[in-house]
Design a protein around this motif. Structure first.
Motif, PDB file in Angstrom:
ATOM      1  N   VAL A 266       1.007  -9.866  10.046  1.00 28.02           N
ATOM      2  CA  VAL A 266       0.883 -10.435   8.710  1.00 28.02           C
ATOM      3  C   VAL A 266       1.108  -9.280   7.762  1.00 28.02           C
ATOM      4  CG1 VAL A 266      -0.602 -11.572   7.034  1.00 28.02           C
ATOM      5  CG2 VAL A 266      -0.773 -12.177   9.450  1.00 28.02           C
ATOM      6  N   VAL A 347      -8.868  -6.984   0.857  1.00 30.58           N
ATOM      7  CA  VAL A 347      -8.988  -5.533   1.046  1.00 30.58           C
ATOM      8  C   VAL A 347      -7.916  -4.779   0.276  1.00 30.58           C
ATOM      9  CG1 VAL A 347      -8.840  -3.671   2.751  1.00 30.58           C
ATOM     10  CG2 VAL A 347     -10.142  -5.754   3.268  1.00 30.58           C
ATOM     11  N   GLU A 348      -6.696  -5.255   0.386  1.00 33.54           N
ATOM     12  CA  GLU A 348      -5.594  -4.511  -0.207  1.00 33.54           C
ATOM     13  C   GLU A 348      -5.327  -4.919  -1.655  1.00 33.54           C
ATOM     14  OE1 GLU A 348      -4.504  -2.128   1.450  1.00 33.54           O
ATOM     15  OE2 GLU A 348      -4.813  -2.567   3.562  1.00 33.54           O
ATOM     16  N   ARG A 427      -1.273   0.562  13.741  1.00 38.61           N
ATOM     17  CA  ARG A 427      -2.173   1.457  13.009  1.00 38.61           C
ATOM     18  C   ARG A 427      -1.502   1.985  11.741  1.00 38.61           C
ATOM     19  NH1 ARG A 427      -4.592   6.831  15.999  1.00 38.61           N
ATOM     20  NH2 ARG A 427      -4.901   8.100  14.154  1.00 38.61           N
ATOM     21  N   ALA A 430      -0.925  -0.660   8.976  1.00 42.65           N
ATOM     22  CA  ALA A 430      -2.185  -0.967   8.293  1.00 42.65           C
ATOM     23  C   ALA A 430      -2.631   0.199   7.420  1.00 42.65           C
ATOM     24  CB  ALA A 430      -3.259  -1.303   9.320  1.00 42.65           C
ATOM     25  N   ALA A 431      -2.459   1.422   7.926  1.00 40.32           N
ATOM     26  CA  ALA A 431      -2.888   2.591   7.146  1.00 40.32           C
ATOM     27  C   ALA A 431      -2.122   2.685   5.832  1.00 40.32           C
ATOM     28  CB  ALA A 431      -2.698   3.865   7.961  1.00 40.32           C
ATOM     29  N   GLN A 432      -0.918   2.151   5.822  1.00 39.85           N
ATOM     30  CA  GLN A 432      -0.114   2.177   4.599  1.00 39.85           C
ATOM     31  C   GLN A 432      -0.334   0.930   3.744  1.00 39.85           C
ATOM     32  OE1 GLN A 432       1.579   4.963   3.820  1.00 39.85           O
ATOM     33  NE2 GLN A 432       0.674   5.740   5.717  1.00 39.85           N
ATOM     34  N   GLY A 433      -1.273   0.114   4.159  1.00 39.24           N
ATOM     35  CA  GLY A 433      -1.579  -1.083   3.382  1.00 39.24           C
ATOM     36  C   GLY A 433      -0.528  -2.166   3.491  1.00 39.24           C
ATOM     37  N   ARG A 436      -1.473  -6.280   8.831  1.00 40.00           N
ATOM     38  CA  ARG A 436      -2.296  -6.154  10.028  1.00 40.00           C
ATOM     39  C   ARG A 436      -1.509  -6.741  11.198  1.00 40.00           C
ATOM     40  NH1 ARG A 436      -4.342  -3.834   6.517  1.00 40.00           N
ATOM     41  NH2 ARG A 436      -6.480  -3.903   5.716  1.00 40.00           N
ATOM     42  N   VAL A 437      -1.805  -6.209  12.373  1.00 40.43           N
ATOM     43  CA  VAL A 437      -1.037  -6.586  13.559  1.00 40.43           C
ATOM     44  C   VAL A 437      -1.970  -7.145  14.619  1.00 40.43           C
ATOM     45  CG1 VAL A 437       0.462  -5.736  15.405  1.00 40.43           C
ATOM     46  CG2 VAL A 437       0.697  -4.817  13.086  1.00 40.43           C
TER      47      VAL A 437
ATOM     48  N   PHE B  46     -16.430 -11.053  -2.816  1.00 41.80           N
ATOM     49  CA  PHE B  46     -15.423 -10.105  -2.335  1.00 41.80           C
ATOM     50  C   PHE B  46     -14.333 -10.839  -1.578  1.00 41.80           C
ATOM     51  CE2 PHE B  46     -13.490  -7.180   0.611  1.00 41.80           C
ATOM     52  CZ  PHE B  46     -13.369  -5.996  -0.111  1.00 41.80           C
ATOM     53  N   ILE B 100     -13.685   0.054  -0.518  1.00 41.38           N
ATOM     54  CA  ILE B 100     -13.412  -0.558   0.785  1.00 41.38           C
ATOM     55  C   ILE B 100     -11.965  -0.288   1.192  1.00 41.38           C
ATOM     56  CG2 ILE B 100     -13.147  -2.761   1.996  1.00 41.38           C
ATOM     57  CD1 ILE B 100     -16.056  -1.828   1.775  1.00 41.38           C
ATOM     58  N   ARG B 101     -11.055  -0.419   0.237  1.00 46.12           N
ATOM     59  CA  ARG B 101      -9.641  -0.188   0.550  1.00 46.12           C
ATOM     60  C   ARG B 101      -9.432   1.248   1.041  1.00 46.12           C
ATOM     61  NH1 ARG B 101      -6.298  -1.223  -4.466  1.00 46.12           N
ATOM     62  NH2 ARG B 101      -7.430  -3.185  -4.204  1.00 46.12           N
ATOM     63  N   HIS B 105      -8.188   2.283   4.862  1.00 44.87           N
ATOM     64  CA  HIS B 105      -7.016   3.106   5.165  1.00 44.87           C
ATOM     65  C   HIS B 105      -7.421   4.354   5.933  1.00 44.87           C
ATOM     66  CE1 HIS B 105      -4.532   1.156   1.681  1.00 44.87           C
ATOM     67  NE2 HIS B 105      -4.908   0.298   2.608  1.00 44.87           N
ATOM     68  N   PHE B 108      -7.949   3.471   9.559  1.00 45.60           N
ATOM     69  CA  PHE B 108      -6.715   3.353  10.331  1.00 45.60           C
ATOM     70  C   PHE B 108      -6.132   4.729  10.645  1.00 45.60           C
ATOM     71  CE2 PHE B 108      -6.495  -1.137   8.761  1.00 45.60           C
ATOM     72  CZ  PHE B 108      -6.456  -1.737  10.010  1.00 45.60           C
ATOM     73  N   GLU B 109      -6.180   5.601   9.674  1.00 43.53           N
ATOM     74  CA  GLU B 109      -5.625   6.930   9.915  1.00 43.53           C
ATOM     75  C   GLU B 109      -6.449   7.694  10.942  1.00 43.53           C
ATOM     76  OE1 GLU B 109      -5.188   8.678   6.071  1.00 43.53           O
ATOM     77  OE2 GLU B 109      -3.531   7.352   5.542  1.00 43.53           O
ATOM     78  N   ILE B 113     -10.501   1.820  14.720  1.00 46.29           N
ATOM     79  CA  ILE B 113      -9.902   0.486  14.766  1.00 46.29           C
ATOM     80  C   ILE B 113     -10.655  -0.356  15.781  1.00 46.29           C
ATOM     81  CG2 ILE B 113      -7.778  -0.779  15.327  1.00 46.29           C
ATOM     82  CD1 ILE B 113      -6.261   1.815  14.498  1.00 46.29           C
ATOM     83  N   TRP B 119      -6.405  -8.823  17.110  1.00 49.98           N
ATOM     84  CA  TRP B 119      -6.128  -8.269  15.784  1.00 49.98           C
ATOM     85  C   TRP B 119      -6.671  -6.849  15.703  1.00 49.98           C
ATOM     86  CZ3 TRP B 119      -2.685 -10.340  12.753  1.00 49.98           C
ATOM     87  CH2 TRP B 119      -2.425 -11.718  12.833  1.00 49.98           C
ATOM     88  N   GLN B 120      -5.848  -5.966  15.194  1.00 52.64           N
ATOM     89  CA  GLN B 120      -6.244  -4.567  15.058  1.00 52.64           C
ATOM     90  C   GLN B 120      -6.749  -4.365  13.634  1.00 52.64           C
ATOM     91  OE1 GLN B 120      -5.739  -2.588  18.079  1.00 52.64           O
ATOM     92  NE2 GLN B 120      -5.535  -4.755  18.617  1.00 52.64           N
TER      93      GLN B 120
END
Lengths: 517, 135
Positions: A266, A347-348, A427, A430-433, A436-437, B46, B100-101, B105, B108-109, B113, B119-120
């Motif tokens: 997504v 979230v984003e 990963r 998602a880290a780059q906004g 999600r996978v 939220f 939260i955002r 991030h 994830f970095e 996870i 779903w990850q």
């Protein structure tokens, strides 16, 4: 010049400086480069200018490994498999040529720089756009185009989709009109003859029962990743194991690309215009590049690929992925994609789905509305694997040639590598906004095989590790050369035709030097 | 971004303080203030789709049942170095989204996870969804 093998008197032996066996991308490219030189060239093509069942049936065989497209994946008439080529092109990356400790049997005898002088000309032969594969170039050409992702871990990998040039149609005239090139149609090579350690020529049969021969100073086999080993193995009257097979390498290391569904994605609307990364692609016309030939339009297509650093860290071969549409949705799943889309929005601060017009996915020419997720389609470089191989069977074709068995196999670690690669992609996206996978065990997607038959006469400086040397010459048979993707010792993830053509240009230059000496 | 009244939000937060002795993340225990809890309606603000968040949260708690404690989650979800009680008492909904955002991030970095039915997801977003189910 043009001839038909069944019209040449039985028992005739033709003479040439170079005999090229196979009229596909590699064979035609070499013949074209040698046209109008001082050297007589004979190009032997099994088929004619049209598809015929009788000739195509010579490809039939068995498959004892992963099912592949043994017959339909290639075409046996003038122009070869380019007759149904889709035109997707990309040069191989520098890292694909390197020996990588984490990719067994990887490493070419030379680096990408060896092919750099030939790629631009190959690009033109394939009727592609400018030889530009940097995303930044295309972003400048197409203002509203934006790379989905470009980080230390994931980079854009740009493809160009040309008109799928049919080499037979495009280059037929130049070969027919050449005074030193003789194209012989309906000529099936059944044996490669030696004189001592040198190649002497080839024996030719036709479906009508005629038999002729060609004597040549140099013979080039350019029949593809299955027929090249087939002929080498079947040429066993003078060497019982076949030619080039002193170390049992001919036919081994068969490779093909395939798209594996590795998860669902997504994506958010973080990238304003990520359309490049869908199956559909972006017309180059938007960069002001028009197709003057009136053939099919040219497209750009983007994959997102692991950077060499990320591949090394994750210890996996080269890997790219793209977003593919998939139907139906997953509304009944415990956690549906819509739930995740909502979470992304929370979230984003984004909508959680791409712009509505971008979820219109073109499938088989029809635009369809996708559900709210996409397939993460992964294209991983197969690890060169000795047990993936082409062998001869006891069944004979109409010409008395042994049919093949194709045992396509993946290195046992490859599936785990795909999973690991999918996790890295998940990963980083998602880290780059970007979304999600949902990861899943890899499974073949619609494109189960690429019809990219590679590796079966691999190139290596060491005769114990390769069938041909860095020039494409068979190690233990002087002046017998092999062209095409069967010499690829490792494949990267790029489609091979552009590299096949570049290698053929390089080989033609080499042959001319050898003959001039 | 969801629109809620700042006054209403703060009122809801302050009104929902609940004492706890949970040890804080990122601050010495001796200095730890009592963590606070945001009211269920506020946290729901939220999430645009509370039911979706609840499904995700419940799935997370199914794989991490030891985290089924609101105080624990409030503490873990406060930014590193912040005093949870102070943070939750004063944070605005806009700031919460930003925090939260950023945390997601960073998760994830850093490889923080969690796999929830394939779903990850970042641990932070999964925990926040879980918290929404506990209030």
């Amino acid at each position: 010049m043009l001839d038909r093998a069944d019209e040449i008197p039985r028992g005739t032996t033709l003479q040439a400086a170079v005999c090229i066996v196979g009229g596909g991308a590699a064979g035609i490219t070499i013949a074209r480069e040698l046209a109008d030189t001082d050297h007589d060239v004979i190009l032997l093509e099994s088929g004619t200018f049209e598809f015929t069942e009788a000739t195509q049936n010579l490809y039939r065989g068995t498959m004892s490994g992963i099912p592949n497209n043994l017959v339909g994946g290639r075409l046996r008439f003038f122009g070869g498999t380019t007759n149904h080529w889709a035109g997707q092109s990309r040069p191989m990356d520098a890292v694909d040529f390197e020996k990588r400790s984490w990719v067994a049997n990887s490493g070419w005898p030379f680096g990408r720089s060896e092919l750099d002088p030939y790629y631009p000309k190959a690009q033109k032969m394939c009727d592609l756009g400018p030889f530009e594969y940097d995303a930044s170039f295309w972003e400048k050409q197409i203002p509203d185009l934006q790379t989905l992702i470009d980080t230390d871990t994931v980079r854009p990998a740009i493809y160009q989709i040309g008109p799928g040039t049919h080499f037979g149609e495009k280059y037929r005239t130049v070969l027919e009109e050449s005074e030193n090139v003789r194209v012989v149609l309906g000529a099936n090579v059944s044996n490669v003859r030696l004189q001592g350690r040198r190649v002497a020529g080839v024996d030719v049969k036709t479906l009508d029962g005629n038999e002729i021969a060609v004597d040549a100073e140099i013979v080039v086999l350019a029949m593809g990743g299955i027929e090249n080993p087939r002929l080498l193995l079947a040429s066993n009257t003078q060497r019982t194991a076949g030619l080039g097979n002193e170390h049992d390498l001919v036919g081994r290391y068969f490779m093909d690309h395939s798209l594996l569904a590795t998860g669902r994605v997504v994506i958010s609307d973080a990238a304003p215009n990520p359309e490049l990364f869908f199956f559909v692609g972006v017309p180059m016309e938007r960069a002001g590049i028009k197709d003057r030939s009136g053939a099919l339009p040219r497209y750009l297509l983007g994959h997102f690929a692991l950077t060499p650093r990320a591949s090394r860290e994750a210890q996996i071969p080269a890997l790219s992925a793209l977003l593919a549409g998939r139907f139906p949705g997953d509304e009944t799943a415990p956690i549906a994609s819509a739930d995740i889309a909502s979470l992304i929005g929370d979230v984003e601060g984004r909508t959680g789905v791409v712009r509505p017009e971008l979820v219109m996915i073109e499938i088989n020419g029809r635009r369809r509305v996708s559900t709210n997720y996409f397939e993460l389609a992964v294209n991983m470089e197969p690890t060169p694997y000795a047990e993936s191989r082409v062998t001869l069977t006891t069944e004979l074709d109409r010409l008395g040639m042994p049919r093949v068995d194709l045992a396509w196999r993946f290195d046992p670690d490859d599936y785990a590598s795909v999973t690991r690669g999918g996790a890295v992609l998940a990963r980083e996206l998602a880290a780059q906004g970007l979304g999600r996978v949902h990861l899943q065990p890899p499974e073949p997607l619609a494109v189960k095989y690429g019809n990219h038959h590679m590796g079966t006469t691999r190139m290596h400086q060491n005769p114990r590790k390769g069938v041909v040397d860095q020039h494409g010459e068979v190690h233990d048979v002087a002046n017998l050369y092999i062209a095409g993707s069967s010499v690829f010792p490792a494949s990267g993830f790029s489609n091979p035709t552009l590299t096949i053509t570049a290698l053929a240009l390089r080989m033609a230059e080499r042959l001319q030097k050898v003959l001039d000496q | 971004m969801k629109e809620i009244g700042r006054r209403g939000f703060l009122g809801a937060v302050i009104g929902a303080f609940v004492a706890s002795t949970t040890r804080l993340r990122g601050v010495p225990a001796a200095e730890a203030a009592v963590p606070a809890q945001v009211s269920a309606p506020t946290l729901s603000a939220f999430f645009a789709d509370a039911a979706a968040a609840a499904r995700i949260g419940a799935a997370y708690l199914a794989v991490a049942p030891a985290e089924g404690d609101a105080d624990f989650l409030f503490t873990e979800l406060a930014p590193v170095g912040a005093v949870p009680a102070d943070y939750w008492a004063t944070v605005t909904i806009d700031q919460l989204h930003l925090d939260i955002r950023e945390a997601v991030h960073a998760d994830f970095e850093a490889g923080e996870i969690v796999d929830i039915g394939g779903w990850q997801l970042a641990k932070t977003e999964a925990r926040l969804a879980a918290l929404s189910t506990l209030l």
